[in-house]
Design an enzyme around this catalytic site. Structure first.
Site, PDB file in Angstrom:
ATOM      1  N   LYS A 164      -3.990  -9.192   7.105  1.00 27.97           N
ATOM      2  CA  LYS A 164      -3.963  -9.173   5.636  1.00 27.97           C
ATOM      3  C   LYS A 164      -2.870 -10.082   5.097  1.00 27.97           C
ATOM      4  O   LYS A 164      -1.769 -10.118   5.642  1.00 27.97           O
ATOM      5  CB  LYS A 164      -3.621  -7.753   5.148  1.00 27.97           C
ATOM      6  N   ARG A 298      -0.621  -1.947 -12.856  1.00 24.86           N
ATOM      7  CA  ARG A 298      -1.275  -2.394 -14.107  1.00 24.86           C
ATOM      8  C   ARG A 298      -2.471  -1.493 -14.368  1.00 24.86           C
ATOM      9  O   ARG A 298      -2.788  -0.634 -13.562  1.00 24.86           O
ATOM     10  CB  ARG A 298      -1.782  -3.826 -13.917  1.00 24.86           C
TER      11      ARG A 298
HETATM   12  P1  ADP Z   1      -7.157  -6.499  -2.086  1.00 18.03           P
HETATM   13  O1  ADP Z   1      -5.868  -6.291  -2.809  1.00 18.03           O
HETATM   14  O2  ADP Z   1      -7.342  -7.874  -1.567  1.00 18.03           O
HETATM   15  O3  ADP Z   1      -8.337  -5.969  -2.845  1.00 18.03           O
HETATM   16  P2  ADP Z   1      -6.839  -4.084  -0.483  1.00 18.03           P
HETATM   17  O4  ADP Z   1      -5.634  -3.901   0.350  1.00 18.03           O
HETATM   18  O5  ADP Z   1      -6.909  -3.350  -1.794  1.00 18.03           O
HETATM   19  O6  ADP Z   1      -7.031  -5.643  -0.752  1.00 18.03           O
HETATM   20  O7  ADP Z   1      -8.124  -3.745   0.347  1.00 18.03           O
HETATM   21  C1  ADP Z   1      -9.423  -3.985  -0.180  1.00 18.03           C
HETATM   22  C2  ADP Z   1     -10.464  -3.298   0.664  1.00 18.03           C
HETATM   23  O8  ADP Z   1     -10.378  -3.733   2.041  1.00 18.03           O
HETATM   24  C3  ADP Z   1     -10.339  -1.782   0.764  1.00 18.03           C
HETATM   25  O9  ADP Z   1     -10.919  -1.116  -0.343  1.00 18.03           O
HETATM   26  C4  ADP Z   1     -11.080  -1.516   2.066  1.00 18.03           C
HETATM   27  O10 ADP Z   1     -12.473  -1.610   1.881  1.00 18.03           O
HETATM   28  C5  ADP Z   1     -10.670  -2.678   2.928  1.00 18.03           C
HETATM   29  N1  ADP Z   1      -9.479  -2.369   3.767  1.00 18.03           N
HETATM   30  C6  ADP Z   1      -8.195  -2.660   3.504  1.00 18.03           C
HETATM   31  N2  ADP Z   1      -7.372  -2.238   4.494  1.00 18.03           N
HETATM   32  C7  ADP Z   1      -8.162  -1.665   5.440  1.00 18.03           C
HETATM   33  C8  ADP Z   1      -7.921  -1.042   6.726  1.00 18.03           C
HETATM   34  N3  ADP Z   1      -6.709  -0.944   7.254  1.00 18.03           N
HETATM   35  N4  ADP Z   1      -8.993  -0.565   7.395  1.00 18.03           N
HETATM   36  C9  ADP Z   1     -10.253  -0.677   6.875  1.00 18.03           C
HETATM   37  N5  ADP Z   1     -10.540  -1.250   5.693  1.00 18.03           N
HETATM   38  C10 ADP Z   1      -9.512  -1.743   4.979  1.00 18.03           C
END
Ligand code: ADP
Length: 455
Positions: A164, A298
């Site tokens: 990420k 936000r």
């Molecule tokens: P962004 O800020 O880019 O939207 P997020 O951290 O909110 O990223 O994650 C977006 C989506 O990615 C989550 O709703 C989920 O579907 C998936 N996701 C994120 N982290 C994980 C994880 N550790 N395991 C499985 N799915 C994940």
């Protein structure tokens, strides 16, 4: 500046589209004048027409308009606005913007620049959250610099892992590695995408949970020491990690789990000394464990779902909190969960064509109405959807006393919703509603891939 404890006379809305209109509507109900800002591409837009005052802040590309801090601050100063509501996206989570407002004596309707900064870097946020005693997904402690380091982490927690971007958002800079064979390629791809999207190629790793649910809690905190949550939203229906349907309450939470997750969200808010509205996002695993994922400092796109089940106008509370007033309600015991709400994001995208953007001229716009239906949209017949900005056209939110009632209402309301001239995601939502799995309340973040076939 207005005296502490009094509402503002005039606020500037530093956004466009449906959210700009959303803020203008509440401000008007509160007796506050609004200033709309707009790029040359948005001169004919509805929020610009509806606001009390308007200022053009530059040409179409967002870097020269909606992302230009000096242009927006200049517009606020010249129009006599005492506060700025940033909406979501653009500068809403930009600590430098919040700081620039403060330096000008303009109130930023949101949390402090320090809070924005602390939560803005996902890797750093994870460590402050862990300190507050809230569980996080097993992950690398801080950034991972090389593929070899990534491999060592993956071998420790087990595959699959998720790479990420620390500065991430909107699902960008995120890659899954199922095994050691693909780790290096995915690591490089995530870094390249992060650099292109955020100008920062820092990445970190998390264990990838298979089939989790995305459950987030809306929180509110004021300057008088009150902090509450407004229950959860289940945002598990996503395509490529981007939300498409959100609902509240979640079919997956028992009252005990709701209480435990809500308490975790509020304890994080208290530990941070956070003020204003925010959202604490969790992943819920199949065994009932939940893990903090990130906090958005936000208002979110899907906030109306919460407003419909709580009867609270979150934008109103944001404005009151920023003015130094006590939020209403201020105590957890005063918040009641009533009925069920579901939001469908209607985007200018063609679901039959890999969700390709579909800008153009809206020939006819006839939104749904009737009992339990709310449509937040800046569309009108003849409106030209500019190609420069995000594709959200409308949010259709239905409310019903039970989930079954809300589903029946959703089918009826989607059937009534007319947008012609461009393609939208309405047919996609209708297909989701036809699946038995959604009807049963089963939604996982890979639902669209597994239940919807090739979309
Ligand atoms: P962004 O800020 O880019 O939207 P997020 O951290 O909110 O990223 O994650 C977006 C989506 O990615 C989550 O709703 C989920 O579907 C998936 N996701 C994120 N982290 C994980 C994880 N550790 N395991 C499985 N799915 C994940």
């Amino acid at each position: 500046m207005s005296p502490v404890g009094a509402l503002f006379d005039r606020i500037l809305v530093a956004n466009r589209g449906e959210v700009a209109l959303r803020v203008i509507r509440t401000a008007r109900e509160m007796g506050i004048e609004t200033v709309a800002i707009y790029s040359q591409a948005d001169a004919d837009s509805l929020p610009v027409r509806m606001a009390d005052h308007r200022v053009c802040i530059g040409p179409a590309p967002s870097v020269h308009s909606y992302l230009s801090v000096p242009n927006i601050i200049g517009a606020a100063r010249n129009s006599g606005a005492q506060a700025i509501h940033p909406g979501y996206g653009f500068l809403a989570e930009n600590a430098d913007f919040a700081r620039a407002c403060a330096e000008e004596g303009i109130v930023f309707i949101g949390p402090s620049p320090e809070a924005i900064e602390r939560m803005g870097n996902k890797a750093a946020a994870r460590s402050s959250v862990a300190q507050a005693g809230v569980p996080t997904v097993p992950g690398s402690d801080g950034p991972v610099k090389t593929a070899a380091e990534a491999l060592a982490f993956a071998e420790r927690v087990g595959f699959p892992v998720l790479i990420k971007a620390s500065a991430g958002g909107g699902g960008k800079g995120m890659r899954i590695a199922e095994s050691a064979d693909v780790l290096e390629a995915r690591f490089t791809a995530a870094k390249t995408e992060a650099a292109a999207a955020f100008g920062d190629d820092t990445v970190y790793l998390e264990k990838y949970l298979t089939r989790p649910r995305h459950i987030e809690f809306q929180v509110l905190a004021d300057t008088h020491g009150n902090a509450i949550h407004l229950f959860e939203r289940d945002c598990s229906i996503q395509r490529r990690h981007q939300k498409l349907i959100e609902e509240a309450p979640s079919s997956a939470l028992s009252p005990e789990m709701r209480e435990a997750m809500g308490a975790a969200a509020v304890s994080l808010v208290r530990a941070m000394g956070y003020e204003n509205a925010g959202t604490v996002e969790f992943l819920l695993d199949g065994d009932g464990s939940f893990y903090f994922m990130e906090m958005n400092t936000r208002i979110q796109v899907e906030h109306p779902v919460t407003e419909q089940i709580c009867g609270i106008d979150i934008v109103r509370e944001q404005i009151r909190i920023a003015a130094g007033l006590k939020m209403q309600p201020a105590k957890q015991s005063e918040v009641e969960l009533r009925g069920h709400a579901i939001e469908f994001r209607i985007n200018a995208e063609d679901p039959a064509n890999a969700f390709r953007p579909s800008p153009g001229t809206v020939e006819a716009f006839n939104p749904s109405g009737g009992p339990g239906v709310r449509v937040d949209s800046h569309l009108y017949s003849g409106y030209q959807v500019p190609p420069y900005y995000d594709s959200l056209l409308a949010k259709l939110v239905v409310w019903g006393p039970s989930r079954q009632d809300a589903l029946a209402r959703a089918k009826r309301a989607l059937g009534e919703f007319v947008v012609t001239g461009i393609k939208t995601t309405v047919p996609f939502h209708q297909r989701v509603l036809e699946t038995e799995a959604f009807g049963r309340g089963e939604a996982y973040t890979d639902f669209v891939d597994t239940e919807m076939g090739d979309v």
